[in-house]
Write a protein that holds these residues in place. Structure first.
Motif: not given
Length: 340
Positions: A170-189
């Motif tokens: 996964r680390g090796k292929v991570s720079g091959f292209s820029v994917p459409a992605a999300s960053a999730y930030y959770l406020r929890t109980s």
């Protein structure tokens, strides 16, 4: 919303003395050393796999012998190990990857922080006290050893060879292209574990990076398939088996013992790698919930989006890292195109 995100990317969303990342090159494979434990066949196999996958020069490999897989080293045992490693490194080496699952602590320090910043005995007198500030926090330094005299470090767990190789892939292929992605930030109980929530980036779209930022009030994500960042505060994170992490994804949970990789009381940060993340972070001893002892969400995302590696982004995001263990593939860089 796009305007506020541009301001956030430029000015750091309230982090004191924030610096906008520049476009200087990130860590290169030729600047990374691999440390293999010859007492463990898994370390030997995974270390060589990593070297070939990322085209690390053979001269950058250091061999040590640590028998019996101790969870912790004492200060003198670690000092001997550090001398052995550093004695084999040339001045161009800016960072180190330790290829083993244990040891991962030096008394109350993590082994990665002890190696990079030196063992901090004072932190162990009272682990809940504030930590020593890291000169690399929110830095734009591109040659940490040359410029600051510190070699960044990360640990790649190798309990299961196939799982370790999957992290590397996964680390090796991570720079091959820029994917459409999300960053999730959770406020929890779990309220005490929301101490860094004030640094969560605002909702919106970073269009050039094809990244959507999502703030969520929930104890876990369920079924998300586009994860590049997942940060939360829970002692145990549920529903990891329903998720899909993209190559290069970073994920961590603010809890006391996430870096205790073989502990049983709280979820180990290693579970993030097993679920599909490429790098993670956790503390090896009771830190109390200072946000400074955990990855600052604003700083982490800004630097990662600038194109630096997972190693650089994670290390830049922790202000007091003595107790924190950095794990995964240090060279993952899904936004590397933006540093050129």
């Amino acid at each position: 919303m796009r305007t506020s995100l541009c301001l956030w990317l430029a000015f750091g969303a309230g982090v004191a003395h924030a610096q906008a990342p520049n476009a200087a090159p990130g860590l290169q494979p030729s600047q990374l050393a691999i440390v293999i434990n010859d007492a463990e066949p898994n370390s030997i196999e995974v270390g060589e796999y990593y070297r070939q996958a990322h085209a690390i020069p053979a001269a950058n490999v250091v061999h040590v012998h640590i028998p019996n897989r101790p969870r912790k080293l004492d200060a003198e045992q670690f000092a001997q190990l550090a001398r052995r490693i550093n004695g084999k490194l040339t001045p161009n080496i800016q960072a180190v990857l330790m290829v083993w699952s244990a040891p991962y602590a030096v008394e109350c320090n993590s082994i990665t922080s002890a190696f990079t910043l030196g063992f901090d005995a004072a932190q162990c007198a009272r682990t809940c006290d504030p930590g020593k500030p890291s000169a690399y926090f929110n830095s734009t330094v591109t040659q940490p050893y040359t410029q600051l005299g510190v070699r960044l470090s990360m640990l790649l767990p190798i309990d299961f060879v196939d799982a370790a190789k999957a992290v590397i892939d996964r680390g090796k292929v991570s720079g091959f292209s820029v994917p459409a992605a999300s960053a999730y930030y959770l406020r929890t109980s779990e309220g005490s574990r929301n101490s860094r929530a004030g640094f969560f980036p605002p909702d919106g779209v970073v269009s050039q990076r094809k990244l959507t930022i999502k703030n969520v009030r929930a104890d876990s994500l369920d079924g998300a398939k586009d994860i590049m960042i997942y940060q939360t505060g829970m002692s145990q994170v549920a529903k990891l088996d329903t998720l899909r992490f993209l190559p290069g994804a970073l994920a961590d949970h603010l809890t006391s013992f996430g870096g205790d990789l073989q502990g049983r009381g709280q979820m180990s940060s290693q579970r993030w790698l097993e679920a599909g993340a490429t790098a993670s972070y956790g503390t090896v001893s009771e830190p109390c919930n200072y946000w400074q002892k955990f990855p600052n969400s604003t700083v982490l995302l800004r630097h990662y989006l600038s194109g630096v590696t997972a190693l650089e982004a994670y290390w830049r995001s922790v202000a007091w890292p003595a107790q924190g263990l950095f794990i995964g593939d240090p060279l993952a860089a899904p936004y590397a195109a933006y540093r050129r």
